[in-house]
Design a protein around this motif. Structure first.
Motif, PDB file in Angstrom:
ATOM      1  N   PRO A  65     -20.322   3.182   8.709  1.00  0.00           N
ATOM      2  CA  PRO A  65     -20.816   1.825   8.868  1.00  0.00           C
ATOM      3  C   PRO A  65     -21.085   1.007   7.600  1.00  0.00           C
ATOM      4  O   PRO A  65     -21.134  -0.210   7.686  1.00  0.00           O
ATOM      5  N   ASP A  66     -21.263   1.571   6.448  1.00  0.00           N
ATOM      6  CA  ASP A  66     -21.745   0.799   5.302  1.00  0.00           C
ATOM      7  C   ASP A  66     -20.711  -0.157   4.707  1.00  0.00           C
ATOM      8  O   ASP A  66     -20.591  -1.295   5.135  1.00  0.00           O
ATOM      9  N   ALA A  67     -19.988   0.261   3.699  1.00  0.00           N
ATOM     10  CA  ALA A  67     -19.016  -0.619   3.034  1.00  0.00           C
ATOM     11  C   ALA A  67     -17.912  -1.036   3.995  1.00  0.00           C
ATOM     12  O   ALA A  67     -17.396  -2.152   3.917  1.00  0.00           O
ATOM     13  N   ALA A  68     -17.579  -0.166   4.910  1.00  0.00           N
ATOM     14  CA  ALA A  68     -16.528  -0.477   5.870  1.00  0.00           C
ATOM     15  C   ALA A  68     -16.919  -1.664   6.753  1.00  0.00           C
ATOM     16  O   ALA A  68     -16.083  -2.489   7.094  1.00  0.00           O
ATOM     17  N   VAL A  69     -18.182  -1.756   7.103  1.00  0.00           N
ATOM     18  CA  VAL A  69     -18.626  -2.868   7.935  1.00  0.00           C
ATOM     19  C   VAL A  69     -18.477  -4.184   7.180  1.00  0.00           C
ATOM     20  O   VAL A  69     -18.044  -5.187   7.750  1.00  0.00           O
ATOM     21  N   ARG A  70     -18.796  -4.185   5.901  1.00  0.00           N
ATOM     22  CA  ARG A  70     -18.627  -5.413   5.109  1.00  0.00           C
ATOM     23  C   ARG A  70     -17.152  -5.819   5.069  1.00  0.00           C
ATOM     24  O   ARG A  70     -16.822  -7.000   5.189  1.00  0.00           O
ATOM     25  N   LEU A  71     -16.275  -4.862   4.897  1.00  0.00           N
ATOM     26  CA  LEU A  71     -14.841  -5.150   4.879  1.00  0.00           C
ATOM     27  C   LEU A  71     -14.394  -5.665   6.241  1.00  0.00           C
ATOM     28  O   LEU A  71     -13.663  -6.653   6.340  1.00  0.00           O
ATOM     29  N   ARG A  72     -14.869  -5.011   7.308  1.00  0.00           N
ATOM     30  CA  ARG A  72     -14.518  -5.429   8.665  1.00  0.00           C
ATOM     31  C   ARG A  72     -14.991  -6.855   8.916  1.00  0.00           C
ATOM     32  O   ARG A  72     -14.245  -7.686   9.439  1.00  0.00           O
ATOM     33  N   ASP A  73     -16.219  -7.161   8.530  1.00  0.00           N
ATOM     34  CA  ASP A  73     -16.761  -8.502   8.745  1.00  0.00           C
ATOM     35  C   ASP A  73     -16.002  -9.547   7.933  1.00  0.00           C
ATOM     36  O   ASP A  73     -15.818 -10.676   8.385  1.00  0.00           O
ATOM     37  N   HIS A  74     -15.559  -9.178   6.742  1.00  0.00           N
ATOM     38  CA  HIS A  74     -14.765 -10.099   5.921  1.00  0.00           C
ATOM     39  C   HIS A  74     -13.458 -10.441   6.635  1.00  0.00           C
ATOM     40  O   HIS A  74     -13.077 -11.619   6.724  1.00  0.00           O
ATOM     41  N   LEU A  75     -12.782  -9.438   7.142  1.00  0.00           N
ATOM     42  CA  LEU A  75     -11.511  -9.672   7.838  1.00  0.00           C
ATOM     43  C   LEU A  75     -11.743 -10.464   9.118  1.00  0.00           C
ATOM     44  O   LEU A  75     -10.927 -11.312   9.479  1.00  0.00           O
ATOM     45  N   ALA A  76     -12.867 -10.253   9.777  1.00  0.00           N
ATOM     46  CA  ALA A  76     -13.177 -10.989  11.005  1.00  0.00           C
ATOM     47  C   ALA A  76     -13.248 -12.490  10.739  1.00  0.00           C
ATOM     48  O   ALA A  76     -12.957 -13.296  11.624  1.00  0.00           O
ATOM     49  N   GLY A  77     -13.600 -12.865   9.530  1.00  0.00           N
ATOM     50  CA  GLY A  77     -13.687 -14.276   9.174  1.00  0.00           C
ATOM     51  C   GLY A  77     -12.354 -15.007   9.253  1.00  0.00           C
ATOM     52  O   GLY A  77     -12.325 -16.243   9.292  1.00  0.00           O
ATOM     53  N   PHE A  78     -11.259 -14.282   9.307  1.00  0.00           N
ATOM     54  CA  PHE A  78      -9.933 -14.891   9.414  1.00  0.00           C
ATOM     55  C   PHE A  78      -9.493 -15.068  10.867  1.00  0.00           C
ATOM     56  O   PHE A  78      -8.416 -15.589  11.122  1.00  0.00           O
ATOM     57  N   LEU A  79     -10.310 -14.611  11.805  1.00  0.00           N
ATOM     58  CA  LEU A  79      -9.954 -14.660  13.228  1.00  0.00           C
ATOM     59  C   LEU A  79     -10.784 -15.704  13.959  1.00  0.00           C
ATOM     60  O   LEU A  79     -11.928 -15.965  13.587  1.00  0.00           O
ATOM     61  N   SER A  80     -10.205 -16.240  15.019  1.00  0.00           N
ATOM     62  CA  SER A  80     -10.996 -17.102  15.892  1.00  0.00           C
ATOM     63  C   SER A  80     -11.964 -16.215  16.670  1.00  0.00           C
ATOM     64  O   SER A  80     -11.795 -14.986  16.723  1.00  0.00           O
ATOM     65  N   ALA A  81     -12.950 -16.820  17.304  1.00  0.00           N
ATOM     66  CA  ALA A  81     -13.908 -16.050  18.097  1.00  0.00           C
ATOM     67  C   ALA A  81     -13.191 -15.291  19.219  1.00  0.00           C
ATOM     68  O   ALA A  81     -13.511 -14.131  19.499  1.00  0.00           O
ATOM     69  N   ALA A  82     -12.210 -15.924  19.839  1.00  0.00           N
ATOM     70  CA  ALA A  82     -11.467 -15.272  20.920  1.00  0.00           C
ATOM     71  C   ALA A  82     -10.642 -14.096  20.394  1.00  0.00           C
ATOM     72  O   ALA A  82     -10.597 -13.032  21.025  1.00  0.00           O
ATOM     73  N   GLU A  83      -9.985 -14.286  19.252  1.00  0.00           N
ATOM     74  CA  GLU A  83      -9.205 -13.189  18.661  1.00  0.00           C
ATOM     75  C   GLU A  83     -10.120 -12.024  18.282  1.00  0.00           C
ATOM     76  O   GLU A  83      -9.783 -10.867  18.502  1.00  0.00           O
ATOM     77  N   GLN A  84     -11.272 -12.343  17.723  1.00  0.00           N
ATOM     78  CA  GLN A  84     -12.211 -11.299  17.320  1.00  0.00           C
ATOM     79  C   GLN A  84     -12.714 -10.530  18.541  1.00  0.00           C
ATOM     80  O   GLN A  84     -12.724  -9.301  18.535  1.00  0.00           O
ATOM     81  N   ALA A  85     -13.092 -11.225  19.589  1.00  0.00           N
ATOM     82  CA  ALA A  85     -13.578 -10.566  20.801  1.00  0.00           C
ATOM     83  C   ALA A  85     -12.493  -9.693  21.419  1.00  0.00           C
ATOM     84  O   ALA A  85     -12.758  -8.559  21.837  1.00  0.00           O
ATOM     85  N   ASP A  86     -11.268 -10.196  21.464  1.00  0.00           N
ATOM     86  CA  ASP A  86     -10.166  -9.421  22.028  1.00  0.00           C
ATOM     87  C   ASP A  86      -9.863  -8.199  21.170  1.00  0.00           C
ATOM     88  O   ASP A  86      -9.643  -7.102  21.686  1.00  0.00           O
TER      89      ASP A  86
END
Length: 120
Positions: free
Chosen positions: A85-106
């Motif tokens: 969960p640590d550094a990986a979560v920050r990386l995951r959240d960074h990449l999520a910023g490139f997605l729309s809310a619908a893309e992220q939820a899907d």
């Protein structure tokens, strides 16, 4: 974006050779043969190999060896980081910023389905 690229560059050289073809995937990636790396990493990632999953994240994020698909990169990032969960979560959240809310939820739904299927 530079942070994501830097993290992925740190991860890729550390990929282990869990399968016979893992070394071939790394060699293909290093020489810029991203299609071959993708073809090798895809089944390894589907089989649960975390290192191959990180390889796919890089390929999907930058459209190397496969069309750019940040949603698929995000799915694999959720899968690959589900236990770290640590550094990986920050990386995951960074990449999520490139997605729309619908893309992220899907993507999150598809990742949960993959994790459930492969943890049986």
């Amino acid at each position: 974006m530079k942070t994501l690229f830097a993290v992925l560059l740190l991860v890729l050289p550390a990929l282990s050779a869990n399968a016979q073809n893992a070394d071939d995937a790394i060699a293909a990636w290093e020489r810029g043969d991203y299609q071959t790396a993708f073809e090798i990493w895809q089944p390894l990632a589907e089989g649960g190999d975390q290192d191959a999953q990180f390889g796919l994240i890089n390929l999907y994020t930058y459209g190397r060896g496969t069309p750019r698909d940040r949603k698929k990169a995000y799915i694999w990032l959720i899968i690959a980081t589900s236990d770290e969960p640590d550094a990986a979560v920050r990386l995951r959240d960074h990449l999520a910023g490139f997605l729309s809310a619908a893309e992220q939820a899907d993507a999150e739904r598809l990742a949960r389905e993959w994790i459930a299927k492969h943890s049986e």
